[in-house]
Write an enzyme that holds these catalytic residues in place. Structure first.
Site, PDB file in Angstrom:
ATOM      1  N   SER A 158       0.816  -1.203   0.000  1.00 18.71           N
ATOM      2  CA  SER A 158       0.000   0.000   0.000  1.00 18.71           C
ATOM      3  C   SER A 158       0.853   1.258   0.000  1.00 18.71           C
ATOM      4  O   SER A 158       0.346   2.348   0.198  1.00 18.71           O
ATOM      5  CB  SER A 158      -0.915   0.010   1.236  1.00 18.71           C
ATOM      6  OG  SER A 158      -0.138   0.008   2.416  1.00 18.71           O
ATOM      7  N   CYS A 159       2.151   1.114  -0.205  1.00 16.61           N
ATOM      8  CA  CYS A 159       3.024   2.281  -0.081  1.00 16.61           C
ATOM      9  C   CYS A 159       4.022   2.324  -1.214  1.00 16.61           C
ATOM     10  O   CYS A 159       4.982   1.556  -1.234  1.00 16.61           O
ATOM     11  CB  CYS A 159       3.763   2.249   1.255  1.00 16.61           C
ATOM     12  SG  CYS A 159       4.865   3.641   1.500  1.00 16.61           S
ATOM     13  N   GLY A 160       3.810   3.232  -2.158  1.00 12.08           N
ATOM     14  CA  GLY A 160       4.720   3.343  -3.283  1.00 12.08           C
ATOM     15  C   GLY A 160       5.917   4.209  -3.002  1.00 12.08           C
ATOM     16  O   GLY A 160       6.804   4.321  -3.841  1.00 12.08           O
TER      17      GLY A 160
END
Length: 280
Positions: free
Chosen positions: A117-119
């Site tokens: 969920s974290c680019g």
């Protein structure tokens, strides 16, 4: 999701697990399809760069797309080779790039684990996290009917999500709304990177189509798309304020809440026109 027959063929990226299903007062043991998620390490010229949690399919596309969308490479030809090595702990992608690219990467090397969920995980400085791509020029001009035609095809083009309910998809639509390429992954950023890689490998003209994603349009999704030169993004969910700001400054048309009968245009509306009624 629905129960999986014992010998049912699953799409790549899915695994079968036994689960206990409760429905009302009934309890049963069934086989269920779940999405695979494994650590995928990217190494450039044998130096570790980042580990992403990803669905282990289309990894050649992922390696190329990630390298381009993150600005590590400027062109596909700079990726000299990719070696995919399955290991007990996960999968290694060993990429060979020109020495100058490897040296530049070393200066901003990120060696932290990126989560689905974290680019931006692993970015060590603000300039790494909030990277401003060059302005996007050109792009398609479509109408409402074309957008809806693309959206109508999305469900049937997501075989992994159909059996697991756990993956995102990024799709490339041609100017008539026909979906030409679709990639799935547990991470929305990974799905987009895989799609970018697939587009480049297929020789697609990024000015002659548009992007459809099944996730929200977060800042990094716009950043990756703009870096790849994509001028129009249609997201099924909402954009963020920073995504809207970046889309405006980079000249990207950003559409959110895209449905078969409605959508919201947040930036650069000149590329999207309402459906024209036939003349009498």
């Amino acid at each position: 999701m629905s129960a999986v027959p014992a010998r049912a063929a699953l799409p790549p990226g899915a695994a079968s697990r036994e689960v206990e299903r409760h429905r009302g007062d009934a309890v049963e043991r069934v086989r269920d399809a779940v999405a695979e998620e494994v650590p995928v390490a990217l190494l450039y010229n044998d130096r570790p760069h980042v580990v992403m949690m990803a669905t282990p399919q289309d990894l050649d596309d992922f390696a190329l797309g990630f390298s381009l969308s993150e600005g590590i490479l400027d062109a596909a030809g700079e990726l000299e080779s990719v070696v995919v090595t399955p290991l007990l702990e996960g999968i290694e992608l060993r990429l060979r790039v020109p020495p100058a690219r490897a040296e530049a990467l070393e200066e901003r090397r990120r060696n932290l684990t990126g989560r689905t969920s974290c680019g931006l995980c692993g970015a060590q400085a603000l300039e790494d996290a909030v990277r401003q791509p060059a302005a996007v020029r050109g792009g398609p001009r479509i109408d409402d009917a074309i957008l809806r035609h693309a959206l109508a095809q999305m469900h049937e083009r997501q075989p992994l999500n159909a059996v697991t309910g756990a993956t995102h998809a990024a799709a490339w639509a041609r100017v008539d709304g026909t979906l030409a390429h679709v990639r799935e992954d547990v991470g929305r950023h990974n799905a987009l990177d895989k799609l970018v890689g697939a587009l480049v490998r297929a020789g697609e003209d990024v000015h002659a189509g548009f992007l459809v994603v099944t996730s929200r349009a977060s800042y990094e999704m716009v950043q990756k798309a703009a870096t790849a030169g994509i001028a129009l993004i249609a997201a099924i969910s909402a954009p963020t304020a920073l995504a809207i700001q970046l889309a405006e400054t980079t000249g990207v048309t950003l559409i959110g809440f895209a449905r078969r009968d409605s959508h919201v245009v947040y930036t650069q509306p000149q590329r999207l026109a309402a459906r024209q009624e036939a003349s009498p």
